[in-house]
Write an enzyme that holds these catalytic residues in place. Structure first.
Site, mmCIF file in Angstrom:
data_model
loop_
_atom_site.group_PDB
_atom_site.id
_atom_site.type_symbol
_atom_site.label_atom_id
_atom_site.label_comp_id
_atom_site.label_asym_id
_atom_site.label_seq_id
_atom_site.Cartn_x
_atom_site.Cartn_y
_atom_site.Cartn_z
ATOM 1 N N LYS A 198 -85.971 122.491 -4.257
ATOM 2 C CA LYS A 198 -86.138 123.898 -3.859
ATOM 3 C C LYS A 198 -87.351 124.033 -2.940
ATOM 4 O O LYS A 198 -88.452 123.643 -3.304
ATOM 5 C CB LYS A 198 -86.320 124.766 -5.106
ATOM 6 C CG LYS A 198 -85.095 124.743 -6.015
ATOM 7 C CD LYS A 198 -85.328 125.459 -7.328
ATOM 8 C CE LYS A 198 -86.328 124.760 -8.193
ATOM 9 N NZ LYS A 198 -86.438 125.301 -9.551
ATOM 10 N N THR A 232 -91.992 137.091 -9.266
ATOM 11 C CA THR A 232 -91.205 135.860 -9.088
ATOM 12 C C THR A 232 -91.234 134.958 -10.320
ATOM 13 O O THR A 232 -90.654 133.874 -10.298
ATOM 14 C CB THR A 232 -91.766 135.053 -7.900
ATOM 15 O OG1 THR A 232 -93.164 134.819 -8.153
ATOM 16 C CG2 THR A 232 -91.604 135.787 -6.584
ATOM 17 N N GLY A 234 -90.304 133.094 -13.380
ATOM 18 C CA GLY A 234 -89.002 132.797 -13.987
ATOM 19 C C GLY A 234 -87.907 132.528 -12.977
ATOM 20 O O GLY A 234 -86.738 132.352 -13.335
ATOM 21 N N THR A 235 -88.266 132.465 -11.682
ATOM 22 C CA THR A 235 -87.237 132.261 -10.656
ATOM 23 C C THR A 235 -86.524 130.921 -10.831
ATOM 24 O O THR A 235 -85.303 130.836 -10.718
ATOM 25 C CB THR A 235 -87.877 132.309 -9.239
ATOM 26 O OG1 THR A 235 -88.692 133.466 -9.183
ATOM 27 C CG2 THR A 235 -86.837 132.362 -8.159
ATOM 28 N N GLY A 236 -87.316 129.859 -11.111
ATOM 29 C CA GLY A 236 -86.724 128.518 -11.258
ATOM 30 C C GLY A 236 -85.776 128.448 -12.440
ATOM 31 O O GLY A 236 -84.650 127.925 -12.336
ATOM 32 N N CYS A 237 -86.232 128.978 -13.588
ATOM 33 C CA CYS A 237 -85.378 128.966 -14.795
ATOM 34 C C CYS A 237 -84.090 129.738 -14.514
ATOM 35 O O CYS A 237 -82.990 129.324 -14.896
ATOM 36 C CB CYS A 237 -86.079 129.655 -15.969
ATOM 37 S SG CYS A 237 -87.749 129.101 -16.254
#
Ligand SMILES: Cc1ncc(COP(=O)(O)OP(=O)(O)O)c(N)n1
Ligand SMILES: Cc1ncsc1CCOP(=O)(O)O
Ligand SMILES: [Mg+2]
Length: 517
Positions: A198, A232, A234-237
């Site tokens: 990412k 932002t 928690g975006t990855g989870c």
């Protein structure tokens, strides 16, 4: 007991739970840490899957104390209870895809690996959560090493950000598109089917927000538009959970990544104005697609006392007396009607809609609720206060899902079983009749006062009596009324009269004494 618009048996949970599903739901098992702040980790996973219509079960790897300023504490889940969570869910619940987040120790990874060997699933999404978005380190290098050797060989996709890609690939830094490609190749060699690096934090702003998907042969790049928001966390989870959710539905990985990116983009857009916490990074708005119940203006909190003198219109009668339905409604309200129902059996939809808009304008001025008979579409289109449904109309449960919690739903019932079902499905009140024979609704079975009272005594919902009731028999209906009988509903007694206001006043006068004791 009946003072709320929604009976106690109806909670928000009824709404997203899709229309009476008997088929099995796609299922993601999230294996991740709990975030007390609710923005990332397990909480984000459950919200993301829920928002995409996918069931999400949970095996918690650690309890973290976090908020929008950072991570204050971590307690790893004891190994035995971690293993039991996995065993409980995997042995029973037909998991489609396992999605991992924070895996804090080597032992936790080992347990997960052996459970996945015992209970194979269709997909494994590994989000290598090594460093929190706040910069706090969540695991050790030893753990990262174990992740590569023990879990990545089983993974369908692994989703590192730039820092995580550097740790997993052993590169000192990953900060260009070329670095991303090199890192992806190294990570691919551990055995996952796909690597998604990412690029949200790429230095070159023109390339920022490019994610690279690599399948061992081809690089696919996914471009997003940068959204200016600090929310932002928690975006990855969330991204990894969305990929898992789409995979659980049977979507192929490149398509799943595309859908997940689209969801994230929209969630970021909708999080711009959200204010949660004092720290720099608040959570996403996972439920942007759902109506915000907190913002719906409550025109009416339904009260059982609204049923006292219930005016049901009849366009034929009003035409005969040369008045519009809106004029008739105004007069009935002036005379003391406590709720109005527009009952149009002949009108074209467009005419019914126009009439409803005019009548709502009248009713709103006085604060008297107005509901639409039979037609949920008209009720929703004109913003009526609710709908009255018969046994052959749209089912109450579906109507409740479409209307939301704040609107009134009444249901016609002739039996105790029908009343019970109306209650369970989320109705606010029951209309019960015909009490007496009537010409207004022909071929309608008359149940008499005994039938009415039998239903009232078994009803968990407030009841209004209907059918052939007028100024001469209203007292008989109400004199020994059961406590659940809250009023009378009338058509011809008001609208087949030359002066609606006068007729309503007369009837209101006859019944007033029964409600003031
Ligand atoms: C308050 C109230 N009670 C019962 C009815 C009858 O509804 P239904 O059985 O659907 O018949 P129609 O009115 O649609 O002919 C009602 N309208 N209102
Ligand atoms: C709509 C309806 N549902 C049962 S009886 C009835 C008609 C009531 O009309 P009226 O009050 O004129 O008898
Ligand atoms: Mg009906």
């Amino acid at each position: 007991m009946y003072s709320l618009a929604v009976p106690a048996n109806i909670g928000l949970s009824l709404l997203p739970a899709a229309v009476s599903e008997s088929c099995r739901k796609p299922h993601v098992l999230s294996v991740s840490g709990s975030d007390s702040g609710g923005g990332a980790g397990m909480q984000a996973d459950i919200k993301a899957c829920g928002a995409l219509g996918v069931y999400c079960s949970a095996a918690i790897t650690a309890i973290t104390a976090q908020n929008t300023t950072g991570v204050q504490g971590i307690q790893v889940t004891p190994e035995n209870i971690f293993a039991m969570q996995l065993q409980s869910v995997l042995s029973d619940m037909e998991v489609d895809v396992v999605k991992t987040g924070m895996l804090p120790t080597v032992q936790i990874i080992d347990i997960l690996r052996s459970q996945l060997e015992s209970y194979p699933v269709k997909g494994l999404v590994v989000d290598p959560v090594l460093i929190a978005s706040s910069g706090d380190c969540l695991t050790s290098h030893e753990v990262a090493d174990m992740l590569c050797k023990r879990l990545l060989p089983l993974a369908d996709i692994v989703t590192p950000n730039l820092t995580e890609a550097a740790v997993l690939s052993g590169k000192s830094r990953v900060c260009t598109l070329l670095d991303m490609q090199e890192a992806a190749k190294i990570i691919k060699d551990f055995g996952p089917r796909y690597v998604l690096v990412k690029g949200g934090h790429l230095q070159d702003i023109s390339e920022a927000n490019v994610d690279l998907l690599y399948d061992g042969e081809t690089f696919y790049d996914f471009h997003g538009t940068r959204v200016e928001t600090l929310n932002t966390h928690g975006t990855g989870c969330t991204l990894a959970s969305c990929i898992a959710a789409e995979m659980a539905k049977g979507v192929q990985i490149p398509e799943a990544v595309k859908a997940a990116k689209g969801y994230i983009q929209a969630a970021l857009e909708h999080s711009k104005n959200m204010k949660i916490g004092k720290g720099p990074h608040g959570p996403l708005n996972h439920f942007f697609a759902f109506p915000e119940y907190s913002k719906i203006r409550r025109h009416h909190l339904f009260k059982a006392s609204d049923l006292r003198l219930y005016a049901v219109t009849d366009s034929g009668m009003n035409k005969r007396w040369q008045r519009s339905t809106a004029e008739a409604v105004r007069s009935a309200i002036e005379g003391g009607a406590t709720i109005v129902q527009l009952r149009e059996k002949e009108a074209e939809s467009s005419d019914f809609f126009k009439e409803a808009v005019a009548c709502i304008e009248v009713a709103r001025k006085s604060g008297v609720p107005l509901v639409i008979n039979d037609r949920l579409d008209i009720a929703m289109a004109c913003g009526a206060d609710g709908v009255h449904l018969g046994q052959s109309d749209l089912p109450v449960r579906e109507a409740r899902m479409l209307l939301g919690l704040d609107k009134i739903i009444g249901v016609s019932c002739k039996t105790v079983e029908q009343v019970q079902k109306a209650y369970e499905d989320g109705a606010n009140y029951v209309g019960c009749g015909g009490v007496y024979p009537t010409n207004t609704k022909r071929n309608n079975r008359t149940i008499g006062l005994e039938g009415l009272y039998a239903i009232c005594s078994a009803s968990p919902l407030p009841v209004v009596a209907i059918g052939g009731i007028n100024e001469f028999n209203a007292e008989e209906v109400l004199r020994d009324r059961p406590s659940t009988l809250h009023g009378i509903a009338v058509v011809s007694a008001l609208f087949d009269k030359p002066v609606v206001c006068k007729a309503t006043q007369v009837l209101a006068g006859k019944i007033s004494e029964f409600f003031h004791r």
